[in-house]
Design a protein around this motif. Structure first.
Motif, short mmCIF file in Angstrom:
data_model
loop_
_atom_site.label_atom_id
_atom_site.label_comp_id
_atom_site.label_asym_id
_atom_site.label_seq_id
_atom_site.Cartn_x
_atom_site.Cartn_y
_atom_site.Cartn_z
N UNK A 318 0.84 -1.20 0.00
CA UNK A 318 0.00 0.00 0.00
C UNK A 318 0.88 1.26 0.00
N UNK A 319 0.38 2.27 -0.71
CA UNK A 319 0.99 3.61 -0.66
C UNK A 319 -0.06 4.57 -0.10
N UNK A 320 0.35 5.35 0.89
CA UNK A 320 -0.57 6.31 1.49
C UNK A 320 -0.27 7.71 0.96
N UNK A 321 -1.21 8.22 0.16
CA UNK A 321 -1.10 9.60 -0.32
C UNK A 321 -1.64 10.52 0.77
N UNK A 322 -0.74 11.28 1.38
CA UNK A 322 -1.13 12.16 2.49
C UNK A 322 -1.02 13.60 2.03
N UNK A 323 -2.13 14.30 2.02
CA UNK A 323 -2.16 15.71 1.61
C UNK A 323 -2.44 16.57 2.83
N UNK A 324 -1.49 17.45 3.16
CA UNK A 324 -1.63 18.34 4.32
C UNK A 324 -1.69 19.77 3.80
N UNK A 325 -2.76 20.46 4.16
CA UNK A 325 -2.93 21.86 3.77
C UNK A 325 -3.07 22.72 5.01
N UNK A 326 -2.45 23.89 4.97
CA UNK A 326 -2.55 24.77 6.12
C UNK A 326 -2.34 26.23 5.75
N UNK A 327 -2.75 27.11 6.63
CA UNK A 327 -2.56 28.54 6.42
C UNK A 327 -2.44 29.22 7.78
N UNK A 328 -1.78 30.40 7.76
CA UNK A 328 -1.60 31.09 9.04
C UNK A 328 -0.93 32.42 8.87
N UNK A 329 -0.29 32.86 9.96
CA UNK A 329 0.28 34.21 10.03
C UNK A 329 1.76 34.14 10.37
N UNK A 330 2.53 35.02 9.72
CA UNK A 330 3.94 35.19 10.09
C UNK A 330 3.99 36.13 11.30
N UNK A 331 4.58 35.68 12.41
CA UNK A 331 4.56 36.49 13.64
C UNK A 331 5.96 36.88 14.13
N UNK A 332 7.01 36.42 13.47
CA UNK A 332 8.36 36.73 13.94
C UNK A 332 9.32 36.58 12.77
N UNK A 333 10.23 37.52 12.63
CA UNK A 333 11.21 37.45 11.54
C UNK A 333 12.53 38.04 12.03
N UNK A 334 13.58 37.25 12.02
CA UNK A 334 14.87 37.69 12.54
C UNK A 334 15.90 37.95 11.46
N UNK A 335 15.53 37.88 10.19
CA UNK A 335 16.50 38.09 9.10
C UNK A 335 16.11 39.33 8.30
N UNK A 336 16.95 39.66 7.35
CA UNK A 336 16.67 40.79 6.46
C UNK A 336 15.82 40.29 5.31
N UNK A 337 14.61 40.81 5.22
CA UNK A 337 13.72 40.34 4.16
C UNK A 337 12.69 41.42 3.85
N UNK A 338 12.33 41.51 2.56
CA UNK A 338 11.30 42.45 2.13
C UNK A 338 10.04 41.63 1.84
N UNK A 339 9.06 41.78 2.71
CA UNK A 339 7.85 40.96 2.56
C UNK A 339 6.91 41.48 1.49
N UNK A 340 7.27 42.60 0.84
CA UNK A 340 6.46 43.06 -0.30
C UNK A 340 6.68 42.19 -1.52
N UNK A 341 7.80 41.48 -1.55
CA UNK A 341 8.11 40.63 -2.71
C UNK A 341 7.49 39.26 -2.53
N UNK A 342 6.80 38.84 -3.56
CA UNK A 342 6.13 37.53 -3.52
C UNK A 342 7.14 36.39 -3.44
N UNK A 343 8.31 36.56 -4.05
CA UNK A 343 9.34 35.52 -4.03
C UNK A 343 9.81 35.25 -2.61
N UNK A 344 9.89 36.30 -1.78
CA UNK A 344 10.30 36.12 -0.38
C UNK A 344 9.28 35.30 0.38
N UNK A 345 7.99 35.61 0.19
CA UNK A 345 6.91 34.86 0.86
C UNK A 345 6.93 33.40 0.40
#
Length: 431
Positions: A318-345
């Motif tokens: 048997x092979x078990x196809x497991x699909x996990x979907x989730x969504x949420x909020x970014x609450x902490x960021x310790x690096x240099x990043x521009x969240x306006x860019x879609x590539x960063x997200x």
């Protein structure tokens, strides 16, 4: 004209005939005879017990020692005020909020009866919140405990069940801060953990019985432990801001049949929660730039999660196809990043997905090694492929089929919001 008015008088004012009066009398007699009989059926006080004669148990613990059941019961102390531990009361503040009884017996009920040799009150279990099973007892077998809970009239099958690596009775001796009722406090701990963290599932006794009697024949139970070596069992010891020993949730015990066979770490338990769709809410720490290093420097609060599992038969396994979907909020960021860019997200979402994949694969490796189907795969195969499941049951080959199962997890995570700032504070500081 007067005679005509008398002829149209209303019927209710006319006198009853002798036949009708006889019928009404018979009905009244029957009703009077039935009332005493009915009163015997509606009485509710045949087993009444006075409150001041009962010892109300808020928790219980069971160990296996010298081929006997060792039972510990935590009974609410009505003479305790314990105002320093939250709540209010009119009793003594130095008296503990609960007392414990430890008894032994060849059967569980024999042990319960022996509490009457040392207590002035009869044990009453209808308000019990938790039960703790010692490792010695869990490795001996827990079927008899489950049977007792399902059979005994005042036992609650809705109690939360925990495992303890040492003596289960020691757990019930520990006092807690901010709550007088330790049993209710532990119940709140596991309910809060399942709602906000999702590492361990809160397992009630009837759910444990259902899992062990299902096609999988396996179950999990969270461990409760003392963080220190000393048991804080005096009310004066809790009058400090930081207790040296507290109650905490530890690992996840794995049961197969009726016996404990192993433990999962916290991370492995988290991975199992994803596989079994038990994640309500969770915080995931991850590296925001995986190419720069594996050290987590960002936090993502998972607010929605769902898992679907589809078994597929391929060649000889048997092979078990497991699909996990989730969504949420970014609450902490310790690096240099521009969240306006879609590539960063997108890069961060991929990093979260890789982290969840590692949790799932790590958990599955340990679960398959233990050979206990705590994933519920047997139930899913039974529902989707009844013909093959019937053959597995006839051959009694589920253990070998389970070991050959391959999983194919697919994870999709979405960052829906990034908080009040589109740039990290570190990037602003460097400007």
């Amino acid at each position: 004209m007067k005679q005509r008015k008398q002829a149209i008088q209303p019927e209710s004012s006319l006198p009853l005939s002798s036949g009708l009066r006889s019928l009404a009398g018979k009905r009244t007699s029957c009703l009077l005879l039935c009332l005493p009989l009915l009163s015997t059926l509606i009485t509710g006080c045949w087993d009444n017990r006075e409150l001041n004669e009962l010892g109300i148990a808020s928790g219980s613990a069971y160990d296996w020692e010298d081929n006997q059941w060792k039972a510990t019961y935590q009974v609410i102390n009505p003479s305790s005020g314990a105002s320093g531990m939250g709540g209010s009361g009119g009793g003594s503040t130095t008296s503990p909020p609960f007392i414990t009884f430890t008894v032994k017996g060849k059967t569980i009920m024999e042990a319960i009866d022996k509490t009457n040799l040392t207590s002035t009150r009869e044990m009453f279990f209808s308000h019990s919140r938790i039960t703790v099973l010692g490792e010695s007892m869990a490795r001996h077998g827990i079927n008899q405990i489950i049977d007792m809970f399902l059979r005994k009239q005042d036992a609650r099958e809705t109690v939360f069940v925990f495992l303890a690596k040492g003596e289960a009775g020691d757990i019930l001796d520990q006092l807690m801060q901010m709550t007088k009722n330790q049993g209710a406090g532990i119940q709140l701990m596991i309910e809060q953990e399942s709602r906000l963290v999702s590492y361990y599932p809160g397992v009630r006794l009837y759910e444990l019985a259902m899992a062990l009697s299902s096609e999988s024949g396996s179950a999990v139970l969270p461990e409760i432990l003392l963080t220190g070596h000393k048991i804080m069992d005096e009310t004066t010891e809790t009058a400090v801001t930081d207790l040296p020993s507290r109650l905490a949730l530890g690992k996840l015990g794995v049961l197969k049949g009726e016996k404990l066979i192993g433990w999962l770490t916290q991370k492995q338990a988290f991975g199992l929660s994803f596989m079994t769709d038990k994640v309500n809410k969770a915080t995931i720490a991850f590296p925001s730039h995986p190419e720069a290093g594996d050290t987590p420097d960002a936090s993502f609060i998972l607010q929605k999660s769902s898992t679907t599992v589809r078994p597929v038969w391929e060649k000889d396994h048997y092979v078990m196809d497991i699909h996990i979907k989730g969504s949420g909020i970014l609450t902490e960021l310790g690096s240099i990043a521009d969240l306006n860019e879609r590539a960063t997200i997108a890069e961060m979402e991929e990093s979260i997905e890789q982290h969840v994949l590692e949790l799932v694969n790590n958990s599955w490796t340990e679960v398959r090694k233990l050979g206990a189907d705590v994933t519920g795969f047997a139930v899913r195969i039974h529902r989707s492929d009844r013909k093959r499941w019937k053959q597995i049951e006839q051959d009694k080959s589920w253990d070998s089929v389970f070991r050959d199962i391959e999983i194919r997890p697919h994870v999709s995570m979405k960052i829906e919001r990034t908080g009040l700032s589109n740039k990290s504070f570190k990037s602003v500081q460097q400007k």
